[in-house]
Write an enzyme that holds these catalytic residues in place. Sequence first.
Site, PDB file in Angstrom:
ATOM      1  N   HIS A 157       0.947  -1.168   0.048  1.00 11.52           N
ATOM      2  CA  HIS A 157      -0.020  -0.063   0.115  1.00 11.52           C
ATOM      3  C   HIS A 157       0.790   1.064  -0.021  1.00 11.52           C
ATOM      4  O   HIS A 157       0.477   2.495  -0.300  1.00 11.52           O
ATOM      5  CB  HIS A 157      -0.842   0.218   1.035  1.00 11.52           C
ATOM      6  N   ASP A 196      -2.515 -10.484  -1.897  1.00  8.80           N
ATOM      7  CA  ASP A 196      -3.031  -9.993  -0.678  1.00  8.80           C
ATOM      8  C   ASP A 196      -4.419  -9.807  -1.018  1.00  8.80           C
ATOM      9  O   ASP A 196      -4.781  -9.522  -2.239  1.00  8.80           O
ATOM     10  CB  ASP A 196      -2.286  -8.794  -0.344  1.00  8.80           C
ATOM     11  N   HIS A 198      -6.107  -7.155  -0.310  1.00  9.13           N
ATOM     12  CA  HIS A 198      -6.476  -5.777  -0.450  1.00  9.13           C
ATOM     13  C   HIS A 198      -5.746  -5.448  -1.930  1.00  9.13           C
ATOM     14  O   HIS A 198      -4.661  -6.093  -2.316  1.00  9.13           O
ATOM     15  CB  HIS A 198      -5.628  -4.983   0.507  1.00  9.13           C
ATOM     16  N   ASP A 289      -4.093 -12.651   3.784  1.00  6.41           N
ATOM     17  CA  ASP A 289      -5.203 -12.023   4.371  1.00  6.41           C
ATOM     18  C   ASP A 289      -6.556 -12.595   3.701  1.00  6.41           C
ATOM     19  O   ASP A 289      -7.719 -12.298   3.817  1.00  6.41           O
ATOM     20  CB  ASP A 289      -5.238 -10.863   4.740  1.00  6.41           C
TER      21      ASP A 289
HETATM   22  N1  Q9C Z   1     -11.953   1.334   7.685  1.00  5.50           N
HETATM   23  C1  Q9C Z   1      -2.481  -5.036   4.533  1.00  5.50           C
HETATM   24  O1  Q9C Z   1      -3.028  -6.051   4.504  1.00  5.50           O
HETATM   25  N2  Q9C Z   1      -7.932  -1.287   7.337  1.00  5.50           N
HETATM   26  N3  Q9C Z   1      -2.785  -3.861   4.638  1.00  5.50           N
HETATM   27  C2  Q9C Z   1      -8.499   0.084   7.578  1.00  5.50           C
HETATM   28  C3  Q9C Z   1     -10.478   1.524   7.968  1.00  5.50           C
HETATM   29  C4  Q9C Z   1      -6.528  -1.147   6.892  1.00  5.50           C
HETATM   30  C5  Q9C Z   1      -4.444  -3.861   5.401  1.00  5.50           C
HETATM   31  C6  Q9C Z   1      -9.801   0.025   7.805  1.00  5.50           C
HETATM   32  C7  Q9C Z   1      -6.121  -2.599   6.104  1.00  5.50           C
HETATM   33  C8  Q9C Z   1      -4.652  -2.470   5.789  1.00  5.50           C
HETATM   34  C9  Q9C Z   1      -0.868  -5.001   4.087  1.00  5.50           C
HETATM   35 ZN    ZN Z   2      -3.801  -6.745   2.926  1.00  6.31          ZN
END
Ligand code: Q9C
Ligand code: ZN
Length: 665
Positions: A157, A196, A198, A289
């Site tokens: 990210h 991943d 995301h 994940d």
């Molecule tokens: N509503 C990785 O898996 N979530 N990052 C925030 C806010 C962040 C995940 C939720 C998720 C980041 C590397």
């Molecule tokens: Zn992730």
Amino acid sequence: MEPPPDHINGTEPQFSSSVPGEQRRVGLVYDERMCKHSTPRGESHPENPDRIRAIWNKLSSAGIHDRCMVFDAKEVEDKYISAVHTTSHINLIKTISSQKMASKRNRVAGRYNSIYFNEGSSESAYLAAGSVLQAAEKVAKGELNSAFAIVRPPGHHAEEGEPMGFCLYNNVAIATSFLLNQKELGINKILIVDWDVHHGNGTQKMFWKDSRVLFFSVHRHEYGSFYPTGDDGSHIMIGEGPGSGYNINVPWENGHCGDADYIAVWDHILIPVAREFNPDIIIISAGFDAAIGDPLGGCRITPHGYSIMLKKLMKFSRGKIIMALEGGYNLNSLANSVAACVEMLLEDKPIAESLEEVYPFESTWRVIKAVREELSAFWPVLTDKLPEELTSRVTPQLQVAIYSSQSEDEYDDGPNTLPEDLQEDVTIPLSKLNLNEDVDDQVTSTSSKDWRSELAKIDVWYASFGSNMSESRFLCYIQGGQAEGMKRPCRGAVDKTKPKEVMWKTVPHRLFFGRESTVTWGPGGVAFLNPETNNQEKTFMCLYRITLEQFNDVLLQENVCMDTSSLFFDLDALDIIENEKSVSLEALKDGWYHYVVYLGKENDIPILTMTCTNATVEGFKSGKIPICAPAKEYADTLIRGLVQGKQLSEDEAVAYIHEAATHPL
Ligand code: Q9C
Ligand code: ZN
């Protein structure tokens, strides 16, 4: 069906396992110093040091690490980071853990999206990036066949100029640009596979115009409502200039995707394209994940599923693969999945590559078809239509998110917040997985029945200032379907009864347009109403008399939410809004229209509209979120609404929209 499992198709003599019984050289990078990055006051957080410890313990206890070459991490040099990050970003990460920054650290972290810092962050970030780079160099040189870098913080990210989503440096991007820049390594084409759950927004942007890097990401997207929200992860994001066609996004429409869905994407998108691209080396942004049991991902890949996905990639680039850890937040799922992958890297012991009895979702085939269509001009192997007998084999689509993307916020969730079917040992065979639609149907009907009949008795005026002023467009929210100019169909409401009445009204609020693009309308801004009143302004509103039940279904669709059973705006909210004038629906806060504003009454029925929050208006004002004029098709829908509603002549409507789109906020 695949041919019988064979050995890796490596042509490189010295290390490929063409000799039966000979071990492949697999590198592992692990270094306890990457545990130093943790929350400043020990707050619980999904991205914590136990993640890599759990992996290491599993590899040790299973005797896997004894069969690998194990390396300590080395810090990355700034000159390699600067290929993908700005100087100011490097300065931030370099100095954030210093004593001098101690008092500022939390405040600085707060400026970023999902980021924490402590005294150990800098060192861990340099080691994580250095580990992936070192692993990549050894594989590229042929010292290793493949490697797994067990690193944290994760990287995908992180953007050129900012940390984000638990990521500080973009480890995979740094290693990728290193390999390309070390000309003597002879690496000219790199495939990055980001599995991943995301979207790998940072990596995508860094190689957006680069045809040497084929970036492939499969992720939950849910029309832009899943983290990282927005349209970056959409399948229409294919790269630009020379990089056109070298960015491939596979955006899931829903959670719960499992082995069958991922393998279908491999077989019908990734593998044919990889064959054509013929990479010199492959780097996997290996988040786990999307594993079954993960608290943030809500998907269900098994360790066996991951090993098949990996094996299918090992047939390219003579098996030269670097895996770099990204996400993965259920310690057992994470450790078991990594172990399955490292075992797969170690030896190509025959495994069945087919999955029995489990089929992809119907939505999976829809996504695969859309991606193939979007990219077939660049990758002719994607041109053919998939056979009907293939795409008709589906697992019935689940009706409702068992646990929704909102579970991302529940960082403390222990095992008990997982649905029962995910609490089992994650290594259960696929055939035992509970994909029984009846169970899920029951969940829908019991939880939604309670409130639906109640709210069906209450009428409200839903007031629209945007495309819903056009009745044919609004009816898509009630009856389902796709009106002119819309890029995708709407689901519709459960109660498909048309509005009982339609009327118009003007309100003293400012209409404006913003955002760069949306999934429904494509590029261009969409309409917002400033929640603040302003007597200099006049906005036309089309009021539809619908039930409060239908209003909830409209809310869900305006905020692209997959959860179709929960109630968001109930009778209490209706009471509150008459006094408070507005209600922010936290459960929908990832959507752009989750702020419900009360505009008075008409015939004793409350008038409600939905727009962005005041905070978001500030974002538009400061330029953080782009102000953007509507594209022609969207503007035409608004104009049509105003004209058909007999509020303005065609010319007046054009001028009205133009004024709202050009007048500064
Ligand atoms: N509503 C990785 O898996 N979530 N990052 C925030 C806010 C962040 C995940 C939720 C998720 C980041 C590397
Ligand atoms: Zn992730």
